[in-house]
Design an enzyme around this catalytic site. Structure first.
Site, short mmCIF file in Angstrom:
data_model
loop_
_atom_site.label_atom_id
_atom_site.label_comp_id
_atom_site.label_asym_id
_atom_site.label_seq_id
_atom_site.Cartn_x
_atom_site.Cartn_y
_atom_site.Cartn_z
CG ASP A 176 -2.33 0.52 0.89
OD1 ASP A 176 -2.46 1.38 0.00
OD2 ASP A 176 -3.32 0.10 1.54
CD1 TRP A 222 -4.33 3.30 -2.94
CD2 TRP A 222 -3.70 5.38 -2.43
NE1 TRP A 222 -3.87 3.28 -1.65
CE2 TRP A 222 -3.47 4.55 -1.31
CE3 TRP A 222 -3.38 6.73 -2.35
CZ2 TRP A 222 -2.94 5.03 -0.12
CZ3 TRP A 222 -2.84 7.22 -1.16
CH2 TRP A 222 -2.63 6.35 -0.07
N GLY A 223 -3.37 4.39 -8.23
CA GLY A 223 -3.31 5.07 -9.51
C GLY A 223 -2.57 6.39 -9.48
CD GLU A 224 -2.52 9.68 -5.95
OE1 GLU A 224 -2.02 10.53 -6.69
OE2 GLU A 224 -3.56 9.88 -5.29
CG ASP A 243 -9.42 1.63 -1.25
OD1 ASP A 243 -9.45 1.71 -0.02
OD2 ASP A 243 -8.39 1.33 -1.88
#
Length: 556
Positions: A176, A222-224, A243
């Site tokens: 994460d 998270w696609g960052e 999410d």
């Protein structure tokens, strides 16, 4: 130019938990004197190369259904249920532990400590049981100072933690992105305190490789940071969005973001639109089948996130549909792309290794609608008839080219189309200008014939997603309308503008992609060229005499 969709909000339960912990943890982290990794951006990495995830991973993760209430007994009972209910034989392999499995402090030896109440036999004992069933165990950690729920993170401890996971027999790591430096809350940090994501993730990649144990590496940032542009060199999959939650709008938003990133996925490295909500309310059975269909069509990891031990027959029937799973697990490893998208009625096509094409007809709207396409539109040619297999009902039919179905609101019909040629021969993705480091782009996603193409920062949007067809065309889907790359007026002189035009099969729409990195007009032999070798956004593209310069080099 089009920009990426805004990130989908985090799931409400997880967000509430993190917000409750934020003030305490932020104050704590600001006072920590933990050395961070170098803030220099990591160099471009080679492909992961760990030999894992040749097809998208399949398994279970506890977070969507259980949140922080993970335990040894939960993981063991879920593994046994998967072993007995047909999921394992359908291809589900990993049983993954998410956040909250450890104590709030490391041991005196600096190692992570499993919560002894939740995991009385430790992670090693849990892994041994899961392995005894022929399944594999996954675990969760964070590339920051803390996990998202406030437990010790791996930043600065990558080598120790990777060695610990290997010693426990872990087979999969979900990694994460919370607390990426002192004072950080999720991914929001005071200036200068955040270690770059690529550096942090690459550190764990290298630590896992050094253990000698094959551990699938799932990036969860998270696609960052446009992770899809560098994820293949670091992990086996990467989250492309925030999410998911078990609502149709969440699933729809994530689909819209992920479907545009097909160019970046392939064997060993996959776009991950997050775990499946199949079986979780308020998602209906029809919506759940849509999610499963779309995830399979997009070659996404299939990680179930429901209560497997009490899953309904309908949920299990969706999760174990062998025909749909075969599309997801097809060894060609192509992510499906949009053929058309008009008024909430979407057609996706995914080439398969045997030459078939999987077609998904997805109805985003609230009313039943007929969705149609053709064999030619999905890249099939050369047959007087094609065989359609409905992947949900198993029924077969034939067609001379029309592919159509009445699709319920929020529903998806899937066909496997066999016959003729094509399908597996089309290639879809960005066309990158090597010298400029930018992508071939249709300005503002216009559908106006005669619009000159340009180069722009790569963003994965449909107006930068080109399909190289078996007939030599380069097509792009803008505003739901396929258009062809075209040499203006069939001219053959240097300086001829390169534009989009309605596809017509003429020689000025035929292109050769050459081994030296050039793209030449089949009609004139001139090279696709970025005017004046510009590296600026908006630089015009034309035809010019081939000269070997970097502004005529393209990566397809």
């Amino acid at each position: 130019m089009l920009h990426a969709n805004p990130r989908v909000p985090r799931s409400p339960a997880r967000t509430r938990l993190r917000r409750a912990l934020a003030p305490v943890l932020s104050a704590l982290l600001l006072s920590l004197a933990i050395p961070l990794l170098s803030l220099a951006a990591a160099p471009p990495a080679a492909a992961q190369g760990n030999g894992l995830a040749a097809t998208p991973p399949m398994g279970f993760n506890d977070w969507n259904a259980y949140g922080c209430n993970v335990s040894e007994s939960l993981i063991k009972s879920t593994a046994l249920a998967m072993h007995d209910n047909g999921m394992q034989s359908a291809g589900y392999e990993y049983v993954n532990i998410d956040d909250c499995w450890m104590t709030h402090t490391r041991g005196s030896d600096g190692r992570l400590v499993p919560d002894p109440t939740k995991f009385p036999d430790g992670i090693k004992g849990t892994a041994d049981y899961v392995h005894s069933l022929g399944l594999k165990l996954g675990i969760y950690e964070d590339a920051g100072l803390q996990t998202c729920a406030g437990f010790p993170g791996s930043l600065g401890h990558e080598t120790t933690d990777a060695q610990t996971f290997a010693a426990w027999g872990v087979d999969y790591l979900k990694y994460d992105n919370c607390y990426a430096g002192p004072g950080c809350w999720q991914n929001t940090c005071p200036n200068g305190t955040k270690a770059p994501a690529q550096t942090r993730y690459a550190a764990m990649r290298d630590a896992l490789a050094a253990t000698g144990r094959p551990i699938l590496f799932s990036l969860c940032n998270w696609g960052e940071d446009q992770v899809w542009t560098w994820g293949a060199g670091v992990g086996n999959s990467w989250r492309t969005t925030g999410d998911i939650n078990p609502g149709f709008s969440s699933m729809l938003s994530i689909f819209h973001s992920n479907v545009n990133l097909a160019a970046y996925a392939g064997p060993g490295h996959w776009n991950d639109p997050d775990m499946l909500e199949v079986g979780n309310s308020p998602l209906t059975d029809t919506e759940a089948r849509s999610e499963f269909s779309l995830w399979a069509e997009m070659a996404a990891p299939l990680i179930a996130g429901t209560t497997i031990t009490s899953a309904t027959p309908a949920t299990l029937a969706t999760l174990t549909n062998a025909r749909v799973i075969a599309v997801d697990q097809d060894p060609l490893g192509k992510q499906g792309t949009l053929v058309s998208s008009v008024g909430g009625l979407d057609v996706l096509a995914k080439p398969l290794a045997n030459g078939d094409v999987s077609v998904a007809l997805f109805n985003e709207t609230g009313s039943t609608a007929t969705i149609s396409t053709t064999a030619a539109a999905i890249g099939k040619t050369g047959a007087s008839g094609y065989t359609l297999t409905d992947l949900w009902s198993g029924a077969t039919s034939t067609t001379t080219g029309a592919i159509s179905a009445s699709v319920p609101a929020h529903g998806t019909t899937m066909f496997r189309v066999a016959g003729g040629t094509g399908g597996g021969t089309n290639q879809t993705g960005p066309v990158r200008a090597v010298g400029a480091g930018k992508c071939l782009d249709v300005p503002n996603s216009t559908t106006t014939p005669g619009t000159q193409v340009i180069t722009w920062d790569c963003n994965g949007q449909p107006n930068q997603t080109w399909t190289r067809t078996s007939s030599g065309q380069l097509t792009v889907l803008t505003g739901g309308t396929p258009m062809c790359l075209d040499a203006y007026g069939s001219r053959t002189a240097p300086g001829t503008k390169v534009e989009i035009w309605t596809c017509n099969g003429q020689p000025n729409q035929q292109w050769k992609v050459n081994t030296d990195g050039t793209i030449t007009s089949a009609q004139s032999g001139l090279c696709l060229d970025v005017t004046a070798a510009s590296t600026a956004n908006g630089a015009l593209v034309d035809l010019w005499t081939c000269n070997g310069q970097s502004n005529q080099q393209w990566a397809v």
